[in-house]
Design a protein around this motif. Structure first.
Motif, mmCIF file in Angstrom:
data_model
loop_
_atom_site.group_PDB
_atom_site.id
_atom_site.type_symbol
_atom_site.label_atom_id
_atom_site.label_comp_id
_atom_site.label_asym_id
_atom_site.label_seq_id
_atom_site.Cartn_x
_atom_site.Cartn_y
_atom_site.Cartn_z
ATOM 1 N N TRP A 1 34.898 33.731 45.698
ATOM 2 C CA TRP A 1 36.315 33.407 45.864
ATOM 3 C C TRP A 1 37.110 33.992 44.707
ATOM 4 C CZ3 TRP A 1 38.453 30.668 49.871
ATOM 5 C CH2 TRP A 1 37.573 29.974 50.710
ATOM 6 N N ASP A 2 38.316 34.469 44.998
ATOM 7 C CA ASP A 2 39.238 34.808 43.926
ATOM 8 C C ASP A 2 39.612 33.515 43.219
ATOM 9 O OD1 ASP A 2 39.302 37.481 44.653
ATOM 10 O OD2 ASP A 2 41.122 37.270 45.854
ATOM 11 N N LYS A 3 39.793 33.595 41.905
ATOM 12 C CA LYS A 3 40.170 32.421 41.117
ATOM 13 C C LYS A 3 41.652 32.524 40.782
ATOM 14 C CE LYS A 3 38.671 32.149 36.852
ATOM 15 N NZ LYS A 3 37.845 31.927 35.655
ATOM 16 N N LEU A 4 42.422 31.532 41.227
ATOM 17 C CA LEU A 4 43.857 31.506 40.960
ATOM 18 C C LEU A 4 44.147 30.531 39.828
ATOM 19 C CD1 LEU A 4 45.197 31.288 44.628
ATOM 20 C CD2 LEU A 4 44.830 33.325 43.236
ATOM 21 N N ASN A 5 44.800 31.014 38.809
ATOM 22 C CA ASN A 5 45.205 30.156 37.705
ATOM 23 C C ASN A 5 46.531 29.512 38.080
ATOM 24 O OD1 ASN A 5 46.174 29.019 35.336
ATOM 25 N ND2 ASN A 5 45.383 30.656 34.042
#
Length: 156
Positions: free
Chosen positions: A44-48
């Motif tokens: 998964w892309d990690k969104l801050n």
């Protein structure tokens, strides 16, 4: 249940099959003489999503978009194999994902069939004769970009 003996099993008997373009009907063709297959690791892309109100000055994260990964395959190149010909045709298709299944061999405790994984993928790499050496078989190399979550049908 106490541990008695390893429940591991060998990959002999596993079978990759390719179907038609996603959304079309048709039979799955087995792809013969695959010698090496690595099931992909999805990420998964990690969104801050941290902000001025984040508790305890701790960063906050959410999942973004999922990438189901690439399946790398190697095998013996067999020019007349219908499954390998279907892989070549899917590679030549500039846009469509295709239907695939990976049938695993029976594991300990499975009497009828092993686990079956169904997924859709785009054939991103196809190299017949990727290695030519006088003392080895001619090798096939394939890369599948998985574009759907693999669906597991548990073996029995």
């Amino acid at each position: 249940m106490p541990y008695i003996d390893s429940q591991s099993f060998q990959g002999i008997g596993a079978q990759l099959s390719i179907g038609g373009v996603v959304g079309t009907a048709g039979a799955l063709l087995p792809v013969f003489e695959i010698t090496d297959q690595a099931f992909p690791e999805g990420t998964w892309d990690k969104l801050n999503v941290s902000n001025f109100n984040s508790l305890n000055k701790a960063k906050e994260y959410r999942k973004g978009m999922v990438d189901f990964g690439e399946m790398k395959l190697k095998g013996n190149f067999v020019p007349a194999d219908p499954g390998q010909l279907a892989l070549a045709a899917a590679f030549a298709d500039p846009q469509n994902p295709y239907q695939f299944t990976m049938q695993y061999p029976k594991a300990p405790g499975q009497a009828t069939a092993g686990n079956l994984y169904a997924f859709n993928a785009v054939v991103m790499g196809f190299s017949p004769g990727s290695t030519l050496q006088p003392d080895k078989t001619v090798e096939l190399s394939v890369t599948l970009q998985i574009v759907s979550a693999p669906v597991l049908t548990a073996g029995s």
